[in-house]
Write an enzyme that holds these catalytic residues in place. Structure first.
Site, mmCIF file in Angstrom:
data_model
loop_
_atom_site.group_PDB
_atom_site.id
_atom_site.type_symbol
_atom_site.label_atom_id
_atom_site.label_comp_id
_atom_site.label_asym_id
_atom_site.label_seq_id
_atom_site.Cartn_x
_atom_site.Cartn_y
_atom_site.Cartn_z
ATOM 1 C CG HIS A 75 12.249 -6.392 -23.908
ATOM 2 N ND1 HIS A 75 13.095 -7.392 -24.311
ATOM 3 C CD2 HIS A 75 12.896 -5.767 -22.899
ATOM 4 C CE1 HIS A 75 14.183 -7.386 -23.558
ATOM 5 N NE2 HIS A 75 14.087 -6.401 -22.700
ATOM 6 C CG HIS A 91 18.545 -3.817 -23.684
ATOM 7 N ND1 HIS A 91 17.423 -3.741 -24.487
ATOM 8 C CD2 HIS A 91 18.166 -4.512 -22.587
ATOM 9 C CE1 HIS A 91 16.429 -4.372 -23.899
ATOM 10 N NE2 HIS A 91 16.845 -4.851 -22.739
ATOM 11 C CD GLU A 99 17.156 -8.661 -22.206
ATOM 12 O OE1 GLU A 99 16.476 -8.868 -23.223
ATOM 13 O OE2 GLU A 99 17.023 -7.649 -21.472
ATOM 14 C CG HIS A 131 13.503 -2.505 -19.905
ATOM 15 N ND1 HIS A 131 13.758 -3.151 -18.721
ATOM 16 C CD2 HIS A 131 14.063 -3.267 -20.888
ATOM 17 C CE1 HIS A 131 14.438 -4.274 -18.972
ATOM 18 N NE2 HIS A 131 14.653 -4.359 -20.266
HETATM 19 MN MN MN Z 1 15.686 -5.983 -21.355
#
Ligand code: MN
Length: 238
Positions: free
Chosen positions: A169, A99, A80, A101
């Site tokens: 996500h 980024h 990603e 979760h």
């Molecule tokens: Mn991710």
């Protein structure tokens, strides 16, 4: 064009940021943090594909904004990485991106309930968070932002805000420095937890736009205090 080597102190700070985010429960085996290259705005630094808590200086790679690593030498890169390149492309003032979760944030994306600043530490959420619905862009996928097109769509959903929820996500936050983006990632998780608790009690009074802007300006001066503590907690890099 291949940029000169990044400042060694910046590379070290990125390794530290990775470990802090793990220690603070924002990332686990997954998630990543990047910083824009100090010598070239068209490049950024990001670890190779590995758990953030294990990142050392020598694991930090240089990428162009298309997400191509210049110095991977066969090492695997994050699937990603396009999140980072496309946000740096869309937002010239952004210097660092996280980024993750982080778990308390996920229900907000899944229910489309707005994430709003519930206390002064989260004034940076005054504009709210964007919502990225990958299904609208690409139909049924594995939910990962695994191409430049998906990264650009995520950057568009982020808009001018500090955070974007990614349905099914996780989330992505941006900042003007590594210290600031780590602070924001930690407190986005805290805000989500507190907001959910408050919503179970009844109607919630959030900071309004003006309060959020003022609180955010004050907290800018407090970020180094958090960083100092969090860096101390992780101990020295090996
Ligand atoms: Mn991710």
């Amino acid at each position: 064009m291949i940029p000169k080597a990044a400042d060694a102190a910046l590379v070290e700070k990125l390794a530290v940021a990775n470990r802090i985010l793990y220690h603070q429960g924002v990332v686990d085996s997954f998630g990543h943090v990047s910083v824009r290259h100090d010598k070239s705005p068209d490049h950024f630094l990001l670890a190779r594909n590995m758990a953030p808590a294990l990142v050392r200086r020598e694991d930090v790679l240089t990428f162009d904004l298309d997400g191509t690593a210049l110095d991977a030498d066969g090492r695997r890169v994050y699937l990603e990485r396009f999140i980072h390149g496309e946000i740096y492309r869309a937002r010239p003032e952004v210097q660092a991106v996280v980024h993750s979760h982080s778990p308390s944030v996920i229900p907000f994306g899944a229910t489309r309930k707005p994430l709003r600043p519930i206390f002064h530490m989260c004034g940076f959420l005054g504009e709210g968070a964007g919502l990225f619905e990958i299904r609208d862009v690409a139909g049924d996928t594995d939910l990962l932002v695994s191409s430049n097109a998906l990264g650009a769509a995520l950057a568009a959903a982020l808009g001018s805000r500090s955070a974007v929820l990614m349905r099914g996500h996780g989330s992505t936050v941006v900042g003007a420095s590594l210290e600031q983006v780590v602070y924001r990632a930690v407190y986005t998780e805290v805000n989500a937890r507190l907001q959910m608790q408050a919503m179970t009690l009844g109607d919630v009074v959030y900071l309004n736009r003006s309060e959020a802007a003022k609180a955010s300006a004050t907290n800018e001066t407090q970020v180094p205090r958090a960083w100092e503590l969090w860096q101390r907690e992780i101990g020295p890099l090996e």
